[in-house]
Write an enzyme that holds these catalytic residues in place. Structure first.
Site, mmCIF file in Angstrom:
data_model
loop_
_atom_site.group_PDB
_atom_site.id
_atom_site.type_symbol
_atom_site.label_atom_id
_atom_site.label_comp_id
_atom_site.label_asym_id
_atom_site.label_seq_id
_atom_site.Cartn_x
_atom_site.Cartn_y
_atom_site.Cartn_z
ATOM 1 N NE ARG A 129 -15.538 -39.945 37.921
ATOM 2 C CZ ARG A 129 -15.624 -40.127 39.229
ATOM 3 N NH1 ARG A 129 -16.750 -39.796 39.875
ATOM 4 N NH2 ARG A 129 -14.622 -40.639 39.911
ATOM 5 C CD GLU A 188 -16.785 -32.808 38.470
ATOM 6 O OE1 GLU A 188 -16.036 -33.041 39.448
ATOM 7 O OE2 GLU A 188 -17.966 -33.213 38.397
ATOM 8 C CG HIS A 242 -17.456 -34.515 42.469
ATOM 9 N ND1 HIS A 242 -16.777 -34.734 41.306
ATOM 10 C CD2 HIS A 242 -17.622 -35.737 43.024
ATOM 11 C CE1 HIS A 242 -16.533 -36.030 41.161
ATOM 12 N NE2 HIS A 242 -17.048 -36.658 42.195
#
Length: 315
Positions: free
Chosen positions: A234, A263, A281
């Site tokens: 993360r 993000e 991602h």
């Protein structure tokens, strides 16, 4: 008939017709926050994506809502405390994300070591350099991989790294049993020791209040100048501003990031650096994995209404 609200369309085969359930999902893409607020009052279950903000306000609108099933292992996008107060069960999809995330981690590690993307771009731009001392990378064989978070994904990365002849050290909340350490030939060390001694540092810890900014200026200053940082966990586990400074000052050799602190916004300061590899991602972004995740999220809902809740994060 139970109504299931699905935040994202995913693939056509992801959500088959189920007897006794009505599935409400967008034709393509994702529902907007306004559309979710319109639909959720009439729904009994909600299948959210790992990037779907599930706020206390949205949950409070779900007058019939009993269960939220998150498509993803992480669930920091959900206000779990609010769900618990409202009596809403929260589930996730942990196991299916393990292998693809580990695969991406190793891909990023090898790319950093051998400059694959850098060479690819140079070739396409007709700016490549030829010569025995050009395009020099580094071996991964014999190098030390420091794994922060030694859960399912951390172990899957260690297994692959061992096959490449790497030495494994790890840091996590708890030391693993001797049998597990022996199986993965992994040595437990402090976070400080890991940062000092690792050639590659890979993050595989969830985002919690304890791990927020776990890697910051102090930790990065401990690293070898030849070290690389990889984050497929993360974004906010790393203090992004401190990482940018470390990359700008070449305190570390480089980084590979699949996740970002803010993000989908990505800092222009990161984008313009030549010693950082950026991907949007994609840790679990394969068709097989997306379908497996959707199936598991749907199974979570079905099992809940069958009286057998599974993969619950707020029991």
């Amino acid at each position: 008939m139970k109504r299931i609200l699905v935040a994202h369309a995913l693939f056509p085969e992801s959500f088959p017709t189920l007897k006794g359930f009505e599935i409400i999902k967008p034709q393509k893409g994702a529902f907007s926050s306004e559309e979710l607020m319109q639909h959720i009052p009439s729904c009994d279950a909600f299948i959210s994506m790992f990037n779907t903000p599930v706020s206390a306000h949205l949950l409070s609108l779900g007058k019939n809502l009993k269960v939220v099933s998150n498509v993803g292992v992480g669930y920091n996008n959900i206000d779990v405390d609010a769900a618990t107060r409202l009596g809403i069960t929260v589930c996730n999809t942990p196991d299916v994300v393990t292998e693809p995330t580990a695969e991406l981690t190793i891909a990023l590690l090898l790319d950093l070591a051998r400059g694959i993307t850098r060479s690819h771009v140079a070739m396409h731009q007709k700016q490549e350099k030829w010569g025995v001392l050009e395009n020099i990378g580094m071996d991964v064989y014999g190098k030390t991989l420091g794994i922060i978070g030694f859960g399912r994904i951390g172990k899957a990365v260690a297994k692959r790294a061992l096959a490449m002849g790497m030495r494994i050290v790890y840091y996590s909340r708890t030391k693993q049993a001797d049998a597990i350490e022996k199986e993965y030939q992994a040595t437990y060390v402090s976070l400080e020791q890991l940062m000092k001694t690792s050639d590659f540092i890979s993050l595989h810890t969830p985002l919690t209040s304890q791990t927020h900014h776990l890697i910051g200026k102090k930790e990065l200053e401990l690293c070898k100048p030849t070290a690389y940082l990889i984050n497929t966990a993360r974004g906010a586990v790393v203090h992004e501003e401190a990482l940018i400074e470390a990359l700008q000052q070449e305190m570390i050799a480089g980084a590979a990031l699949d996740v970002y602190e803010f993000e989908p916004q990505v800092s222009d300061s990161l984008r313009c650096l030549t010693n950082v590899l950026l991907v949007p991602h994609i840790g679990t972004a394969t068709r097989e994995t997306r379908n497996h995740m959707a199936a598991m999220a749907l199974q979570n809902v079905v099992e809940y209404f069958n009286g057998n809740p599974v993969r619950v994060v707020n029991p």
